[in-house]
Design an enzyme around this catalytic site. Structure first.
Site, PDB file in Angstrom:
ATOM      1  N   HIS A 241       0.831  -1.209   0.000  1.00 26.65           N
ATOM      2  CA  HIS A 241       0.000   0.000   0.000  1.00 26.65           C
ATOM      3  C   HIS A 241       0.868   1.263   0.000  1.00 26.65           C
ATOM      4  O   HIS A 241       0.701   2.150  -0.845  1.00 26.65           O
ATOM      5  CB  HIS A 241      -0.913  -0.038   1.237  1.00 26.65           C
ATOM      6  CG  HIS A 241      -1.734   1.195   1.467  1.00 26.65           C
ATOM      7  ND1 HIS A 241      -3.086   1.256   1.204  1.00 26.65           N
ATOM      8  CD2 HIS A 241      -1.400   2.432   1.950  1.00 26.65           C
ATOM      9  CE1 HIS A 241      -3.543   2.464   1.505  1.00 26.65           C
ATOM     10  NE2 HIS A 241      -2.542   3.199   1.966  1.00 26.65           N
ATOM     11  N   GLU A 242       1.821   1.338   0.923  1.00 28.93           N
ATOM     12  CA  GLU A 242       2.612   2.573   1.050  1.00 28.93           C
ATOM     13  C   GLU A 242       3.487   2.817  -0.183  1.00 28.93           C
ATOM     14  O   GLU A 242       3.660   3.959  -0.609  1.00 28.93           O
ATOM     15  CB  GLU A 242       3.475   2.528   2.316  1.00 28.93           C
ATOM     16  CG  GLU A 242       2.687   2.492   3.621  1.00 28.93           C
ATOM     17  CD  GLU A 242       1.740   3.663   3.789  1.00 28.93           C
ATOM     18  OE1 GLU A 242       2.003   4.747   3.230  1.00 28.93           O
ATOM     19  OE2 GLU A 242       0.706   3.500   4.470  1.00 28.93           O
ATOM     20  N   HIS A 245       1.750   4.650  -2.788  1.00 29.91           N
ATOM     21  CA  HIS A 245       1.836   6.108  -2.628  1.00 29.91           C
ATOM     22  C   HIS A 245       3.162   6.631  -3.182  1.00 29.91           C
ATOM     23  O   HIS A 245       3.208   7.671  -3.840  1.00 29.91           O
ATOM     24  CB  HIS A 245       1.748   6.503  -1.146  1.00 29.91           C
ATOM     25  CG  HIS A 245       0.397   6.296  -0.545  1.00 29.91           C
ATOM     26  ND1 HIS A 245      -0.774   6.624  -1.186  1.00 29.91           N
ATOM     27  CD2 HIS A 245       0.031   5.801   0.677  1.00 29.91           C
ATOM     28  CE1 HIS A 245      -1.800   6.341  -0.399  1.00 29.91           C
ATOM     29  NE2 HIS A 245      -1.340   5.829   0.729  1.00 29.91           N
TER      30      HIS A 245
END
Ligand SMILES: [Zn+2]
Length: 423
Positions: A241-242, A245
């Site tokens: 997920h990170e 980003h």
């Protein structure tokens, strides 16, 4: 008395709610408050928009695009690099390798739970899953000096311990050119954070909580002291997920799309519009959004538990590819082994195979080792070959299941990872 007990129970439950929380928005507030970082951010975003446009106009096909290689460094600032910690350091190296294998599976759409999409896709007729065609590799060469590396010589992984690395800052120019992963104890319930559109040239980092990094080790040791992945965030997907980003993906629940899905919400048109994160693990297609759509609950950029997220969309992959093209020149590729020699000397035939294949060398070299990791990050084969070995080495994966495997060949401090397909 009974009411008090019930109340206490609910307060306890609320206080320890197991919800994913990500610190990306706060991180961006910090970056935008710094004039220099803000200028860099805006400049890269402009380049990104141009690249995204160029890719959408061009005929560059994903199937022919070269695999993107990303040099990774992993940092454990809280672990003292002393001899007494040798076993913990060895354990944490395994933990990092396992996490990187998870990344490779998730970003190449070879994670086994992607098979759920066969049934789930009916709820999302405008959505396809995407494959970024990327290899994350823990760097092994030309490390920065004096940086707390557990094993600083060439051929060992770029993994640091117990330095004051970052000392709670989020960039370190010593580690410019790497995809830096920092594992530390985060407070406030945040599982991890990253800038939106990260820049390796300034040594930016992705930070993951010590109980959300990687997944349990198989065999012994089964866990590293103080770094135990904790359910429901114990499958290594906080980093999936990170890093999304870092490659310039926003949350799928950013906002309802306005008239133009390419410029509003998460700016990705094949993710259904949503304005609220989803946390739980309910059946796919069962969650309606405030935007009149069905929430793409299994997407890595929503907030569901690790076991319930399993895909990026093609639109998200297009954005990440454009971002990787922009930052590609910032990556320090001479930290990755190789390259020319090992790359041209080794070949794997046939590929795809049924699980029996040969590693063929063009010329005799010194010792080398071969390890094979499956799409769950499990090492299923590991063998050393000495220099008397034949130029052709036959390898068999016992009881091979169909799917993608990563074959890593190590020789003279160089490492080569190739993907093979078993049908
Ligand atoms: Zn996030």
């Amino acid at each position: 008395m009974k009411i008090k007990l019930i109340l206490a129970f609910f307060i306890f439950k609320l206080g320890f709610a197991q919800h994913r929380t990500c610190g990306m928005e706060q991180q961006m507030q910090r970056i935008m408050a710094d004039p220099q970082l803000k200028e860099q951010y805006l400049d890269l975003q402009q380049q990104f928009e141009n690249e995204l446009q160029r890719l959408s106009n061009s005929n560059e096909s994903k199937s022919t695009a070269a695999t993107i290689r990303i040099p990774v460094a992993v940092h454990y600032p809280s672990v003292v690099a002393s001899a007494t910690n040798a076993s913990l350091r060895s354990c944490l190296i395994l933990l990092a390798q396992k996490q990187v294998a998870i990344l490779n599976a998730d970003y190449n759409a070879t994670n086994s739970d992607l098979s759920n999409w066969v049934n789930d896709q009916d709820f999302y007729p405008d959505t396809n899953y995407g494959n970024m065609n990327v290899v994350f590799e823990i760097a092994t060469l030309n490390h920065p000096t004096g940086t707390g590396l557990g094993f600083p010589t060439n051929g060992n992984p770029a993994i640091t311990f117990g330095t004051d690395f970052l000392s709670n800052a989020d960039t370190d120019s010593t580690w410019a050119g790497y995809c830096n992963l920092v594992v530390r104890n985060l407070t406030s319930g945040i599982l991890g954070y990253s800038p939106l559109g990260g820049s390796p040239s300034s040594g930016m980092t992705v930070v993951i909580d010590n109980n959300s990094f990687s997944t349990s080790l198989s065999g012994s040791p089964s866990a590293c002291l103080g770094y135990v992945p904790s359910p429901p965030f114990n499958l290594g997907r906080t980093l999936t997920h990170e890093l999304g980003h870092f490659f310039n993906l926003d949350h799928t629940f950013k906002a309802c799309d306005g008239s133009n899905c390419a410029t509003s919400g998460d700016k990705v048109c094949d993710t259904p519009s949503a304005d609220t994160p989803y946390y739980n693990c309910d059946p796919s297609g069962s969650v309606s959004t405030n935007c009149g759509t069905t929430q793409l609950t299994m997407n890595y950029m929503d907030y569901v538990e690790d076991s319930c997220m399993y895909m990026f969309t093609q639109g998200q992959v297009n954005r990440m590819t454009a971002w990787s093209n922009i930052i590609g020149s910032q990556l320090n590729m001479n930290t990755l082994a190789n390259n020319e020699f090992i790359n041209t000397n080794f070949s794997i035939v046939p590929n795809p195979s049924k699980g029996i294949f040969s590693i063929q060398l063009k010329e005799q070299i010194g010792n080398y080792s071969v390890s094979i990791i499956d799409s769950l990050g499990r090492e299923i084969y590991n063998m050393d070959f000495n220099q008397n070995s034949d130029l052709i080495q036959s390898i068999q994966i016992d009881n091979a299941l169909s799917g993608l495997y990563f074959v890593t060949i190590k020789s003279n401090g160089a490492t080569l990872t190739k993907k093979i397909l078993v049908k």
